[in-house]
Scaffold this motif. Structure first.
Motif, PDB file in Angstrom:
ATOM      1  N   LEU A  11       4.533  10.006  -7.116  1.00 22.26           N
ATOM      2  CA  LEU A  11       5.533  10.276  -8.160  1.00 22.26           C
ATOM      3  C   LEU A  11       4.851  10.640  -9.475  1.00 22.26           C
ATOM      4  N   ILE A  12       3.823   9.882  -9.820  1.00 23.33           N
ATOM      5  CA  ILE A  12       3.097  10.133 -11.073  1.00 23.33           C
ATOM      6  C   ILE A  12       2.416  11.499 -11.024  1.00 23.33           C
ATOM      7  N   ALA A  13       1.792  11.824  -9.909  1.00 28.84           N
ATOM      8  CA  ALA A  13       1.128  13.130  -9.774  1.00 28.84           C
ATOM      9  C   ALA A  13       2.144  14.259  -9.919  1.00 28.84           C
ATOM     10  N   GLY A  14       3.303  14.096  -9.328  1.00 29.30           N
ATOM     11  CA  GLY A  14       4.346  15.114  -9.442  1.00 29.30           C
ATOM     12  C   GLY A  14       4.829  15.269 -10.876  1.00 29.30           C
ATOM     13  N   ASP A  32       4.890  18.224 -15.938  1.00 35.33           N
ATOM     14  CA  ASP A  32       4.585  18.246 -17.368  1.00 35.33           C
ATOM     15  C   ASP A  32       3.726  19.457 -17.721  1.00 35.33           C
ATOM     16  N   ARG A  33       2.744  19.766 -16.887  1.00 31.06           N
ATOM     17  CA  ARG A  33       1.901  20.933 -17.135  1.00 31.06           C
ATOM     18  C   ARG A  33       2.735  22.218 -17.157  1.00 31.06           C
ATOM     19  N   GLU A  34       3.642  22.341 -16.196  1.00 30.82           N
ATOM     20  CA  GLU A  34       4.454  23.558 -16.159  1.00 30.82           C
ATOM     21  C   GLU A  34       5.466  23.576 -17.303  1.00 30.82           C
ATOM     22  N   ILE A  35       6.034  22.443 -17.646  1.00 33.80           N
ATOM     23  CA  ILE A  35       6.962  22.377 -18.783  1.00 33.80           C
ATOM     24  C   ILE A  35       6.247  22.859 -20.034  1.00 33.80           C
ATOM     25  N   ARG A  36       5.028  22.407 -20.240  1.00 30.13           N
ATOM     26  CA  ARG A  36       4.253  22.826 -21.410  1.00 30.13           C
ATOM     27  C   ARG A  36       4.028  24.333 -21.424  1.00 30.13           C
ATOM     28  N   ARG A  37       3.829  24.926 -20.254  1.00 25.65           N
ATOM     29  CA  ARG A  37       3.644  26.384 -20.189  1.00 25.65           C
ATOM     30  C   ARG A  37       4.893  27.118 -20.671  1.00 25.65           C
ATOM     31  N   HIS A  38       6.055  26.506 -20.493  1.00 25.64           N
ATOM     32  CA  HIS A  38       7.305  27.120 -20.957  1.00 25.64           C
ATOM     33  C   HIS A  38       7.584  26.798 -22.420  1.00 25.64           C
ATOM     34  N   VAL A  39       7.228  25.603 -22.837  1.00 22.15           N
ATOM     35  CA  VAL A  39       7.560  25.146 -24.189  1.00 22.15           C
ATOM     36  C   VAL A  39       6.607  25.710 -25.235  1.00 22.15           C
ATOM     37  N   GLU A  40       5.335  25.816 -24.929  1.00 16.68           N
ATOM     38  CA  GLU A  40       4.354  26.220 -25.940  1.00 16.68           C
ATOM     39  C   GLU A  40       4.636  27.587 -26.567  1.00 16.68           C
ATOM     40  N   PRO A  41       5.017  28.623 -25.800  1.00 19.98           N
ATOM     41  CA  PRO A  41       5.346  29.895 -26.463  1.00 19.98           C
ATOM     42  C   PRO A  41       6.557  29.767 -27.400  1.00 19.98           C
ATOM     43  N   TRP A  42       7.542  28.989 -26.986  1.00 19.70           N
ATOM     44  CA  TRP A  42       8.721  28.769 -27.830  1.00 19.70           C
ATOM     45  C   TRP A  42       8.317  28.050 -29.110  1.00 19.70           C
ATOM     46  N   LEU A  43       7.465  27.028 -28.987  1.00 18.78           N
ATOM     47  CA  LEU A  43       7.004  26.304 -30.169  1.00 18.78           C
ATOM     48  C   LEU A  43       6.217  27.221 -31.102  1.00 18.78           C
ATOM     49  N   ALA A  44       5.386  28.071 -30.531  1.00 21.96           N
ATOM     50  CA  ALA A  44       4.592  29.001 -31.351  1.00 21.96           C
ATOM     51  C   ALA A  44       5.504  29.943 -32.124  1.00 21.96           C
ATOM     52  N   SER A  45       6.537  30.480 -31.468  1.00 24.55           N
ATOM     53  CA  SER A  45       7.442  31.388 -32.178  1.00 24.55           C
ATOM     54  C   SER A  45       8.258  30.637 -33.221  1.00 24.55           C
ATOM     55  N   THR A  46       8.616  29.392 -32.931  1.00 30.22           N
ATOM     56  CA  THR A  46       9.349  28.586 -33.906  1.00 30.22           C
ATOM     57  C   THR A  46       8.474  28.295 -35.117  1.00 30.22           C
ATOM     58  N   ARG A  47       7.204  27.953 -34.875  1.00 30.95           N
ATOM     59  CA  ARG A  47       6.277  27.711 -35.988  1.00 30.95           C
ATOM     60  C   ARG A  47       6.120  28.968 -36.843  1.00 30.95           C
ATOM     61  N   ARG A  87       0.841  -1.209   0.000  1.00 34.39           N
ATOM     62  CA  ARG A  87       0.000   0.000   0.000  1.00 34.39           C
ATOM     63  C   ARG A  87       0.871   1.251   0.000  1.00 34.39           C
ATOM     64  N   ALA A  88       1.917   1.257   0.814  1.00 37.51           N
ATOM     65  CA  ALA A  88       2.817   2.415   0.891  1.00 37.51           C
ATOM     66  C   ALA A  88       3.536   2.622  -0.450  1.00 37.51           C
ATOM     67  N   GLU A  89       3.945   1.541  -1.095  1.00 37.85           N
ATOM     68  CA  GLU A  89       4.608   1.649  -2.397  1.00 37.85           C
ATOM     69  C   GLU A  89       3.644   2.177  -3.462  1.00 37.85           C
ATOM     70  N   GLN A  90       2.394   1.709  -3.407  1.00 37.37           N
ATOM     71  CA  GLN A  90       1.389   2.200  -4.356  1.00 37.37           C
ATOM     72  C   GLN A  90       1.157   3.699  -4.170  1.00 37.37           C
ATOM     73  N   GLU A  91       1.085   4.133  -2.917  1.00 40.67           N
ATOM     74  CA  GLU A  91       0.883   5.552  -2.634  1.00 40.67           C
ATOM     75  C   GLU A  91       2.087   6.372  -3.096  1.00 40.67           C
ATOM     76  N   HIS A  92       3.287   5.836  -2.882  1.00 42.07           N
ATOM     77  CA  HIS A  92       4.502   6.529  -3.321  1.00 42.07           C
ATOM     78  C   HIS A  92       4.518   6.641  -4.846  1.00 42.07           C
ATOM     79  N   LYS A  93       4.163   5.544  -5.512  1.00 35.31           N
ATOM     80  CA  LYS A  93       4.118   5.539  -6.977  1.00 35.31           C
ATOM     81  C   LYS A  93       3.094   6.567  -7.471  1.00 35.31           C
ATOM     82  N   ALA A  94       1.931   6.605  -6.857  1.00 31.62           N
ATOM     83  CA  ALA A  94       0.893   7.568  -7.246  1.00 31.62           C
ATOM     84  C   ALA A  94       1.382   9.000  -7.035  1.00 31.62           C
TER      85      ALA A  94
END
Length: 109
Positions: free
Chosen positions: A68-71, A76-91, A59-66
């Motif tokens: 990690l995935i949530a983090g 990923d959400r924040e990375i996308r906030r940084h990458v999307e403007p760069w991708l738009a300017s590149t496009r 149970r503890a390992e499952q919670e730890h895994k969950a």
């Protein structure tokens, strides 16, 4: 061979580093880290192809895994906030270059 929880921990570490390099606009390093993440994901899929494998964790390992995935998803959400403007300017840059080539092809230099 690493166990699946160790692979998730490695992915989490890489995810955090990816966020740091995205904040620094280091796109080459981000691409390298994406490749590393893909290799670990492929290894994970190779050794844990069946999602029911999670039931073998405590149970503890499952919670730890969950956690990690949530983090990783939050990173990923924040990375996308940084990458999307760069991708738009590149496009925009690439589409401008393509348009310029098309005009030259149609009307000459």
């Amino acid at each position: 061979m690493m166990n699946t929880l160790a692979l998730f921990e490695s992915m989490s570490t890489i995810s955090t580093t990816m966020l740091e390099v995205a904040r620094a606009n280091d796109w080459d390093r981000l691409a390298e880290l994406e490749r590393e993440m893909g290799q670990i994901r492929n290894e994970l899929m190779r050794i844990e192809p069946d999602p029911r494998e999670n039931a073998k964790l405590s149970r503890a390992e499952q919670e730890h895994k969950a956690s990690l995935i949530a983090g990783m998803l939050e990173n990923d959400r924040e990375i996308r906030r940084h990458v999307e403007p760069w991708l738009a300017s590149t496009r925009k840059l690439l589409s401008g270059t393509a348009l310029e080539r098309a005009v030259r092809a149609a009307y000459g230099p």
